[in-house]
Design a protein around this motif. Structure first.
Motif, short mmCIF file in Angstrom:
data_model
loop_
_atom_site.label_atom_id
_atom_site.label_comp_id
_atom_site.label_asym_id
_atom_site.label_seq_id
_atom_site.Cartn_x
_atom_site.Cartn_y
_atom_site.Cartn_z
N SER A 1 -3.13 -4.84 12.70
CA SER A 1 -2.19 -3.73 12.44
C SER A 1 -1.79 -2.99 13.71
O SER A 1 -0.87 -2.20 13.67
N ARG B 1 0.83 -1.21 0.00
CA ARG B 1 0.00 0.00 0.00
C ARG B 1 0.85 1.25 0.00
O ARG B 1 0.33 2.35 0.14
N PHE C 1 -11.66 -11.29 5.88
CA PHE C 1 -11.49 -9.84 6.03
C PHE C 1 -12.69 -9.09 5.43
O PHE C 1 -13.13 -9.46 4.34
N THR D 1 -8.77 -11.02 9.88
CA THR D 1 -8.11 -9.74 10.09
C THR D 1 -9.15 -8.64 9.89
O THR D 1 -10.18 -8.85 9.27
N GLY D 2 -8.83 -7.47 10.42
CA GLY D 2 -9.77 -6.36 10.32
C GLY D 2 -10.53 -6.21 11.62
O GLY D 2 -11.47 -6.95 11.88
N GLY D 3 -10.03 -5.30 12.46
CA GLY D 3 -10.69 -5.07 13.75
C GLY D 3 -10.25 -6.02 14.85
O GLY D 3 -10.85 -6.07 15.92
C1 3PG Z 1 -5.66 -4.82 6.83
O1 3PG Z 1 -5.48 -5.44 5.79
O2 3PG Z 1 -5.71 -3.59 6.90
C2 3PG Z 1 -5.74 -5.66 8.04
O3 3PG Z 1 -6.84 -6.45 7.99
C3 3PG Z 1 -5.59 -4.92 9.30
O4 3PG Z 1 -6.80 -4.58 9.86
P1 3PG Z 1 -6.76 -3.76 11.23
O5 3PG Z 1 -6.10 -2.43 10.91
O6 3PG Z 1 -8.20 -3.58 11.62
O7 3PG Z 1 -5.99 -4.57 12.21
#
Ligand code: 3PG
Length: 213
Positions: free
Chosen positions: A183, A48, A134, A160-162
């Motif tokens: 993250s 990214r 995700f 992942t994500g949250g």
């Molecule tokens: C991402 O690809 O951004 C990850 O899933 C991280 O998600 P997060 O920032 O919610 O941990």
């Protein structure tokens, strides 16, 4: 092509996968050492930022004890470049026929994303049974993964994500969850200020909180 064995090895020792968004090449090695000191030996460097590929290459060469993978792989061009720069595993938020094809050309473990039963079954058709889930929290991930664990028990997930310190342990307790991506271990302000000790401390705290020592 099945990606089972190699993904199995990847997650055997690595339950927490830090997702890294980094552009400053000079910070990559200190971050990797900080994570290693905290007990974490895997990093998913997302494509990214303009320097993401250079960062992957640097980590692979200079910190071989760190398993460095590439994330946010959206097409075959990303995939080829990530492998060429030394990525040891590949992560994508989704799965396309193009990605399935390019993945079959390499040995590196590939973790494509899937959420719904149909998407998961599609991934299985391509031979992938280790999947990213995700964005987990937005999709009520814990409950969904729990529900999927019976009819689709042959699939293992890395949500992942949250994911955070409060919910990581809960996800990891599910029978179909092999690891979690997050993250929060590498915060922008810690990177900017060079607070690598904080990264080590957070890594240790996270491993303790999920019961991995
Ligand atoms: C991402 O690809 O951004 C990850 O899933 C991280 O998600 P997060 O920032 O919610 O941990």
């Amino acid at each position: 092509m099945s990606n089972k064995l190699t993904c199995e090895q990847l997650f055997q020792k690595n339950k927490i996968v830090p997702v890294v968004i980094l552009n400053d090449i000079d910070k990559a090695v200190p971050i990797a050492h900080a994570l290693l000191e905290g007990g974490i030996s895997v990093m998913e460097v997302t494509l990214r930022t303009p320097n993401a590929l250079a960062i992957i290459e640097k980590l692979t060469k200079e910190v071989p004890e760190m398993i460095t993978g590439a994330g946010t792989i959206l097409n075959d061009d990303h995939y080829h470049k990530a492998i060429k720069h030394g990525s040891q595993f590949i992560v994508s938020p989704g799965l396309t026929p193009e990605l399935a094809k390019v993945a079959s050309q390499y040995d590196a473990p590939f973790l494509p994303g899937a959420i719904t039963p149909t998407e998961i079954m599609q991934a299985l058709l391509y031979g992938f049974n280790y999947l990213k889930f995700f964005p987990a929290e937005s999709y009520n991930g814990y409950e969904v993964l729990k529900a999927l664990s019976s009819p689709l028990s042959m699939v293992k997930f890395c949500p992942t994500g949250g994911i955070n310190l409060d919910n990581a342990r809960k996800y990891l307790a599910l029978p179909n969850v092999v690891g979690v991506g997050c993250s929060f271990l590498i915060k922008e302000e810690q990177v900017a200020s060079g607070n690598y000790a904080k990264i080590t401390a957070t890594a240790k705290e996270t491993l303790l909180s999920v019961g991995v020592f």
